[in-house]
Design a protein around this motif. Structure first.
Motif, mmCIF file in Angstrom:
data_model
loop_
_atom_site.group_PDB
_atom_site.id
_atom_site.type_symbol
_atom_site.label_atom_id
_atom_site.label_comp_id
_atom_site.label_asym_id
_atom_site.label_seq_id
_atom_site.Cartn_x
_atom_site.Cartn_y
_atom_site.Cartn_z
ATOM 1 N N ASN A 1 0.821 -1.207 0.000
ATOM 2 C CA ASN A 1 0.000 0.000 0.000
ATOM 3 C C ASN A 1 0.854 1.255 0.000
ATOM 4 O O ASN A 1 0.528 2.245 -0.674
ATOM 5 N N VAL A 2 1.970 1.233 0.737
ATOM 6 C CA VAL A 2 2.901 2.366 0.758
ATOM 7 C C VAL A 2 3.377 2.686 -0.652
ATOM 8 O O VAL A 2 3.324 3.839 -1.102
ATOM 9 N N VAL A 3 3.848 1.677 -1.347
ATOM 10 C CA VAL A 3 4.377 1.896 -2.696
ATOM 11 C C VAL A 3 3.280 2.395 -3.622
ATOM 12 O O VAL A 3 3.497 3.312 -4.426
ATOM 13 N N GLY A 4 2.094 1.838 -3.502
ATOM 14 C CA GLY A 4 0.996 2.304 -4.333
ATOM 15 C C GLY A 4 0.679 3.772 -4.119
ATOM 16 O O GLY A 4 0.465 4.528 -5.086
ATOM 17 N N LYS A 5 0.689 4.218 -2.873
ATOM 18 C CA LYS A 5 0.401 5.619 -2.579
ATOM 19 C C LYS A 5 1.532 6.540 -3.036
ATOM 20 O O LYS A 5 1.270 7.667 -3.485
ATOM 21 N N VAL A 6 2.765 6.074 -2.933
ATOM 22 C CA VAL A 6 3.896 6.889 -3.407
ATOM 23 C C VAL A 6 3.826 7.056 -4.919
ATOM 24 O O VAL A 6 4.037 8.161 -5.449
ATOM 25 N N ILE A 7 3.515 5.997 -5.631
ATOM 26 C CA ILE A 7 3.393 6.083 -7.085
ATOM 27 C C ILE A 7 2.239 7.002 -7.468
ATOM 28 O O ILE A 7 2.341 7.821 -8.393
ATOM 29 N N GLU A 8 1.143 6.892 -6.739
ATOM 30 C CA GLU A 8 -0.008 7.763 -7.001
ATOM 31 C C GLU A 8 0.339 9.231 -6.769
ATOM 32 O O GLU A 8 -0.085 10.115 -7.527
ATOM 33 N N GLU A 9 1.121 9.515 -5.717
ATOM 34 C CA GLU A 9 1.451 10.889 -5.350
ATOM 35 C C GLU A 9 2.574 11.468 -6.195
ATOM 36 O O GLU A 9 2.508 12.613 -6.651
ATOM 37 N N PHE A 10 3.641 10.676 -6.409
ATOM 38 C CA PHE A 10 4.854 11.206 -7.039
ATOM 39 C C PHE A 10 5.169 10.595 -8.401
ATOM 40 O O PHE A 10 6.013 11.120 -9.125
ATOM 41 N N GLY A 11 4.573 9.456 -8.712
ATOM 42 C CA GLY A 11 4.729 8.871 -10.047
ATOM 43 C C GLY A 11 5.933 7.968 -10.237
ATOM 44 O O GLY A 11 6.058 7.318 -11.273
ATOM 45 N N LYS A 12 6.816 7.886 -9.256
ATOM 46 C CA LYS A 12 8.011 7.052 -9.415
ATOM 47 C C LYS A 12 8.686 6.858 -8.061
ATOM 48 O O LYS A 12 8.317 7.491 -7.068
ATOM 49 N N ILE A 13 9.684 5.966 -8.041
ATOM 50 C CA ILE A 13 10.532 5.756 -6.868
ATOM 51 C C ILE A 13 11.974 5.650 -7.357
ATOM 52 O O ILE A 13 12.274 4.836 -8.230
ATOM 53 N N ASP A 14 12.849 6.469 -6.790
ATOM 54 C CA ASP A 14 14.264 6.443 -7.170
ATOM 55 C C ASP A 14 15.159 5.900 -6.065
ATOM 56 O O ASP A 14 16.207 5.316 -6.335
ATOM 57 N N VAL A 15 14.754 6.117 -4.814
ATOM 58 C CA VAL A 15 15.573 5.717 -3.669
ATOM 59 C C VAL A 15 14.676 5.068 -2.622
ATOM 60 O O VAL A 15 13.619 5.606 -2.277
ATOM 61 N N LEU A 16 15.099 3.903 -2.132
ATOM 62 C CA LEU A 16 14.430 3.255 -1.010
ATOM 63 C C LEU A 16 15.425 3.132 0.136
ATOM 64 O O LEU A 16 16.479 2.521 -0.022
ATOM 65 N N VAL A 17 15.084 3.732 1.270
ATOM 66 C CA VAL A 17 15.901 3.602 2.476
ATOM 67 C C VAL A 17 15.133 2.728 3.461
ATOM 68 O O VAL A 17 14.110 3.138 4.006
ATOM 69 N N ASN A 18 15.614 1.506 3.649
ATOM 70 C CA ASN A 18 15.045 0.601 4.648
ATOM 71 C C ASN A 18 15.733 0.875 5.973
ATOM 72 O O ASN A 18 16.922 0.590 6.136
#
Length: 284
Positions: free
Chosen positions: A107-124
């Motif tokens: 759900n986190v990733v889905g909302k980030v894509i909806e808001e910003f359109g992409k993901i470049d960096v993931l900090v676990n």
């Protein structure tokens, strides 16, 4: 405060702790002007409400990134971090929930894509720890909970983000000095941090041909909410004193490592670990 104390004695009865209740407050503010190292990028940071995660979030924003903060329940801390990001002129998305649950990570990733359109960096980065003197004192519930947060969450977030990561993307995992030297009172925590080290090295090899870099940061004793939420007052007061630098590190002394590994300045580095730990020498 006596001469042998680094910080005032203090304890919090809840994990992972609240930065608003710490004295003195951890130093999360970036030390230097931004240079556009993450201009146009979108970053997800788990455990981004406080401690190392907060310092990373604000620093990434200063360097030009839009930031999504994932946090468990510390809404007040998360709002303070969000305000600091907005003060850097960047957008922020706050996402509350448990990274130990795969559905939430999806759900986190889905909302980030909806808001910003992409993901470049993931900090676990999200973590918890519960000291016990004997291995027999670690309950099945504690063992599963620690592993779910500290390593399952890294897997779940990475699995969810993978379909959206393109060549040039970066994953940065927060492990710990305990992965290298162990910790007698934190057996389950140290075990998860060792797993993160193996996860980082293995995933880096798996993703190298896709142009996605995977690295880690192994902090030593850092002044974050997890410390008063973990240890009794007397240990908190002396926290970090045994390091060569005779003090704990501050979150903004660690976030610069995450930034370096997240941005193109480390374009030929993958499968590696940086060690902001106050001078402790660890091998491997």
């Amino acid at each position: 405060m006596s001469d042998d104390q680094i910080n005032p004695p203090q304890h919090q009865d809840h994990q992972p702790g609240r930065e608003t209740e710490m004295t003195p407050a951890p130093d999360f503010a970036p030390k230097f002007p931004g240079n556009g190292r993450l201009a146009g990028k979108v970053a997800i940071i788990t455990g981004g409400d406080s401690g190392i995660g907060r310092a990373c979030a604000v620093l990434f924003a200063r360097e030009g990134a839009e930031v999504a903060i994932v946090y468990l329940e510390e809404t007040e801390d998360a709002k303070i971090t969000a305000d600091a990001i907005k003060a850097e002129g960047k957008n922020v998305l706050l996402l509350r929930g448990d990274v130990g649950e795969k559905a939430f990570c999806d759900n986190v990733v889905g909302k980030v894509i909806e808001e910003f359109g992409k993901i470049d960096v993931l900090v676990n980065n999200a973590a918890e720890q519960h000291p016990q003197e004997e291995i027999t004192d670690i309950s099945e519930e504690q063992l599963e909970k620690t592993f779910r947060t500290n390593i399952f969450g890294y897997f779940f977030m990475t699995q969810a983000a993978m379909p959206h990561l393109q060549s040039g993307a970066s994953i940065v995992n927060t492990t710990s000095v305990t992965a290298y030297r162990g910790s007698p009172e934190l057996l389950d925590y140290a075990s998860t941090k060792g797993a993160i080290l193996a996860f980082t090295r293995s995933l880096s090899g798996s993703l190298a041909e896709k142009g996605i870099r995977v690295n880690a940061v192994a902090p030593g004793p850092i002044w974050t909410p997890l410390i008063p939420a973990t240890f009794p007052e007397d240990k908190v007061a002396e926290f970090g004193a045994s390091q060569p630098m005779k003090r704990p590190g501050q979150p903004n002394e660690v976030a610069t490592c995450h930034l370096f590994l997240a941005c193109d300045e480390s374009s030929y580095i993958s499968g590696q670990v940086l060690h902001p730990n106050g001078g402790e020498i660890v091998g491997g």
